[in-house]
Design an enzyme around this catalytic site. Structure first.
Site, PDB file in Angstrom:
ATOM      1  N   LYS A 105      69.215  85.356  70.386  1.00 30.59           N
ATOM      2  CA  LYS A 105      69.436  84.563  69.176  1.00 30.59           C
ATOM      3  C   LYS A 105      68.153  83.790  68.882  1.00 30.59           C
ATOM      4  CE  LYS A 105      73.560  82.162  67.619  1.00 30.59           C
ATOM      5  NZ  LYS A 105      74.589  81.216  68.061  1.00 30.59           N
TER       6      LYS A 105
HETATM    7  O1  G3P Z   1      78.205  79.485  65.496  1.00 29.54           O
HETATM    8  C1  G3P Z   1      77.485  78.311  65.323  1.00 29.54           C
HETATM    9  C2  G3P Z   1      78.298  77.159  65.723  1.00 29.54           C
HETATM   10  O2  G3P Z   1      78.381  77.040  67.121  1.00 29.54           O
HETATM   11  C3  G3P Z   1      77.956  75.885  65.068  1.00 29.54           C
HETATM   12  O3  G3P Z   1      79.151  75.346  64.749  1.00 29.54           O
HETATM   13  O4  G3P Z   1      80.701  73.578  64.142  1.00 29.54           O
HETATM   14  O5  G3P Z   1      78.523  72.997  65.269  1.00 29.54           O
HETATM   15  O6  G3P Z   1      78.566  73.767  62.915  1.00 29.54           O
HETATM   16  P1  G3P Z   1      79.239  73.843  64.246  1.00 29.54           P
END
Ligand code: G3P
Length: 232
Positions: free
Chosen positions: A83
């Site tokens: 990634k």
């Molecule tokens: O897939 C990306 C994720 O882990 C981020 O999620 O909820 O931190 O924006 P969030």
């Protein structure tokens, strides 16, 4: 649309992999930072559990560092996808890693223009963060539709991966828009199980069956007789 689980928790992957719905997983530095134990062991174990692509993220900000970390992460397990955060250096690293045959998930993509660049650099997956767009009052569905609409007619093989999923409706939107993958936190996957009519229906079947105790006896006998193959 395939479902990945977005987590750094081996216990969570163990629980949900049993449902038989996971095609892969994504981790990131924030998710792994919440866990105890060696991050390499965690990534390897998740690879074994999901038996599909598992994203592990580089943290360097220069292309050379990203490539070196990416090669090392890939060496952890054949299912590892590297990634790489979106940036000019990230594009350069993506091109180099893709040239080595290493699949890249280009992350933190928030616009069709960034997605076009990521695809041209050779990314296998392009991660668009729905929740974080909505957080800043940008319509994530509109952005995702723009990304899918830009990439599809050009015939690029890059897959659009909906990430930062905060609730079940994000998953439905990603599926309707034709995203190849959604990576979903365990909490949201569990929410996707629930429907009050399912719960009520199971309760009613159970109560009706219990009203005929001899039926229960019959089924237990059928199981005990071994006349039903254990698996096929
Ligand atoms: O897939 C990306 C994720 O882990 C981020 O999620 O909820 O931190 O924006 P969030």
């Amino acid at each position: 649309m395939r479902l990945f689980i977005d987590t750094g928790s081996v216990a969570e992957v163990e629980e949900i992999a049993r449902w038989g719905v996971l095609a892969g997983a994504t981790t990131n530095p924030s998710l792994l930072a919440k866990e105890s134990g060696d991050p390499g062991d965690i990534v390897r174990r998740i690879c074994e559990l999901v038996r599909g692509p598992v994203s592990a993220e580089v943290v360097s900000s220069d292309a050379g560092g990203m490539v070196a970390e990416g090669r090392a992460l890939r060496a952890l397990h054949e299912h590892v996808v590297v990634k790489v955060p979106f940036s000019a250096a990230g594009l350069e690293a993506t091109r180099a890693l893709a040239g080595d045959g290493i699949p890249v998930n280009m992350t933190l993509v928030f616009s069709p223009t960034q997605a076009i660049l990521a695809a041209e650099a050779g990314a296998t997956y392009i991660s668009c963060f729905m929740g974080r767009l909505d957080d800043v009052s940008i319509d994530s569905a509109e952005v995702l539709a723009g990304i899918v609409g830009c990439l599809r007619p050009t015939g690029v093989t890059a897959q659009v991966l909906a990430a930062s999923i905060r609730h079940p409706e994000h998953v439905v939107t990603a599926a309707k828009l034709g995203c190849e993958v959604a990576t979903v936190p365990g909490k949201v996957l569990r929410q996707m199980l629930d429907h009050p009519l399912t719960t009520a229906g199971i309760e009613r079947f159970s109560a009706d069956w219990a009203s005929r105790p001899e039926f229960g006896e019959w089924l237990r006998g059928l199981v005990a007789s071994g006349s039903v193959p254990a698996s096929h």
